[in-house]
Structure formats: structure tokens, C-alpha cells
Design an enzyme around this catalytic site. Structure first.
Site, PDB file in Angstrom:
ATOM      1  N   GLY A  46      26.443  48.517  19.060  1.00  0.00           N
ATOM      2  CA  GLY A  46      26.886  48.746  17.691  1.00  0.00           C
ATOM      3  C   GLY A  46      27.960  47.732  17.335  1.00  0.00           C
ATOM      4  N   GLN A  51      34.804  44.045  12.618  1.00  0.00           N
ATOM      5  CA  GLN A  51      34.932  43.478  13.966  1.00  0.00           C
ATOM      6  C   GLN A  51      34.638  41.981  13.966  1.00  0.00           C
ATOM      7  OE1 GLN A  51      32.439  46.680  16.023  1.00  0.00           O
ATOM      8  NE2 GLN A  51      33.865  46.079  17.633  1.00  0.00           N
ATOM      9  N   CYS A  96      33.845  49.239  23.792  1.00  0.00           N
ATOM     10  CA  CYS A  96      33.902  48.611  22.475  1.00  0.00           C
ATOM     11  C   CYS A  96      33.992  47.095  22.641  1.00  0.00           C
ATOM     12  CB  CYS A  96      35.134  49.132  21.732  1.00  0.00           C
ATOM     13  SG  CYS A  96      35.344  48.429  20.089  1.00  0.00           S
ATOM     14  N   LEU A  97      33.240  46.364  21.839  1.00  0.00           N
ATOM     15  CA  LEU A  97      33.265  44.900  21.937  1.00  0.00           C
ATOM     16  C   LEU A  97      34.634  44.330  21.565  1.00  0.00           C
ATOM     17  CD1 LEU A  97      29.757  43.929  20.507  1.00  0.00           C
ATOM     18  CD2 LEU A  97      30.458  44.125  22.906  1.00  0.00           C
ATOM     19  N   HIS A 138      31.455  56.197  16.289  1.00  0.00           N
ATOM     20  CA  HIS A 138      32.324  55.117  16.778  1.00  0.00           C
ATOM     21  C   HIS A 138      32.412  53.986  15.736  1.00  0.00           C
ATOM     22  CE1 HIS A 138      33.736  52.300  20.136  1.00  0.00           C
ATOM     23  NE2 HIS A 138      33.432  51.468  19.155  1.00  0.00           N
ATOM     24  N   GLU A 139      31.260  53.577  15.228  1.00  0.00           N
ATOM     25  CA  GLU A 139      31.240  52.466  14.260  1.00  0.00           C
ATOM     26  C   GLU A 139      31.850  52.879  12.923  1.00  0.00           C
ATOM     27  OE1 GLU A 139      30.717  49.677  15.471  1.00  0.00           O
ATOM     28  OE2 GLU A 139      29.807  50.394  17.319  1.00  0.00           O
ATOM     29  N   HIS A 142      35.472  52.495  13.012  1.00  0.00           N
ATOM     30  CA  HIS A 142      35.923  51.109  12.801  1.00  0.00           C
ATOM     31  C   HIS A 142      36.131  50.818  11.321  1.00  0.00           C
ATOM     32  CE1 HIS A 142      36.018  49.170  16.666  1.00  0.00           C
ATOM     33  NE2 HIS A 142      34.774  49.480  16.974  1.00  0.00           N
TER      34      HIS A 142
HETATM   35 ZN    ZN Z   1      33.859  49.461  18.807  1.00  0.00          ZN
END
Ligand code: ZN
Length: 183
Positions: A46, A51, A96-97, A138-139, A142
Site C-alpha cells: 500500500g 508518502q 510501512c515504506l 493504515h493508508e 496516512h
Molecule cells: Zn505506511
């Protein structure tokens, strides 16, 4: 394939609420494609627009890397809103990236309902469970300036603190493109 550099923990844009999308044009379509490329290049499932430095209420999801989801289609969520969440919760380990190499258990509702626009700006109402519900939550966080590390218990927060500072200062090895430390 071209990829965006990914913002890391501590970058301002990851703490701000994103702006809703008004209409889709060619530029936005190519940005969404680039978001998918960026996510896959980093082996993520995701990715939210902020991000990669875009102030837009959009995230993309591709769960094909998850066992049992190999045949699912990649999805793009535009202006998503979680309209209901179950009282029933589940603990799952998240990563998480924007927070490389750090994982922690997070408790979240197990079932959600989300309303969003797809890439044709058609409104979609979706009920999601399991990993799909997890990644959407989660997304969606963000897009509201929230990290999964905000949601762990105090003891875990203390444990993660040192590593979060390291990530913020780029004192880690990352095998995908990330932004320079923000001033
Ligand atoms: Zn994340």
C-alpha cells in the site's frame, strides 16, 4: 518505469492532512501509475500519495504479495472515507515504506466499510475484512497524518523511539529511493 522518492518518518508532509481530489486528468493518472511503480519497486502492499510528496487524498493497494490474495486486483482509492468500523478488533503486525525495517503489532477494527472514488471517479462502497481492511486503515491514516507507530502501546512506543530517530536522520540502509532529510 519511473518511481517517486518515498518520504520517511519525520517529513512534514506525512503529518498533514491531504487535500481531496476534484477531478482526474492525464497528469493525475500518470501520478497514480507512478505510485503503483514506486510501491512495487519497494515491495510494498500500500502507498499513500503524501508518502511520495503529493498532497492528494489518494492511496493505492496491491495485495498480490500477500498469501491468499494472489488473484486480487490492484486498487486505487480516491477521497476515501471509512464510514463504519466493527467493534471487533484484531492484532496484526504492520510495517510501512516510510518507516523501513520496523514492524509492530497494531490493534484495529477487523471489519470496515469504506466509500471512495475509483480511477473513473465513480463512487464505490466497499466492505473489507482481514488484510484488505488492515491496509485500507493504515493508508487512510496516512492521508490524515497518522503513522501506525502512533497506535502502539506506550511501552512499544518507547522501544521504537530510537529507531524512529535513526530513520528520520537517514541513519539506515534502504534499498529503495527515499527523499533527502527535510530541514
Ligand atoms: Zn505506511
Amino acid at each position: 518505469m519511473s518511481v517517486f522518492p518515498i518520504n520517511l518518518y519525520g517529513d512534514k508532509i506525512l503529518r498533514s492532512k491531504t487535500t481531496p481530489v476534484k477531478n482526474i486528468d492525464d497528469k493525475l493518472i500518470s501520478q497514480i501509475t507512478e505510485m503503483f511503480d514506486t510501491m512495487r519497486n519497494a515491495n510494498g502492499m500500500g502507498l499513500a500519495a503524501n508518502q511520495v510528496g503529493l498532497d492528494k487524498s489518494i492511496f493505492v493497494i496491491d495485495l498480490t504479495v500477500v498469501k491468499g490474495y494472489e488473484k486480487t486486483k490492484p486498487m486505487v482509492f480516491i477521497n476515501p472515507k471509512i464510514t463504519s468500523s466493527s467493534d471487533d478488533t484484531v492484532v496484526l503486525e504492520e510495517g510501512c515504506l516510510s518507516i523501513p525495517d520496523l514492524r509492530a503489532d497494531v490493534i484495529r477494527p477487523s471489519l470496515i466499510e469504506v466509500v471512495y472514488y475509483d480511477a473513473d471517479m465513480k463512487e464505490v462502497k466497499l466492505e473489507a475484512s482481514d488484510w484488505l481492511a488492515r491496509v485500507i486503515q493504515h493508508e487512510n491514516d496516512h492521508l490524515n497524518g497518522i503513522y501506525f507507530t502512533d497506535k502502539v502501546d506506550d511501552e512499544t512506543k518507547k522501544k521504537l523511539k530510537k529507531n524512529l530517530i535513526k530513520i528520520k536522520n537517514r541513519k539506515i540502509d534502504i534499498d529503495y529511493l527515499v527523499t533527502e532529510k527535510s530541514k
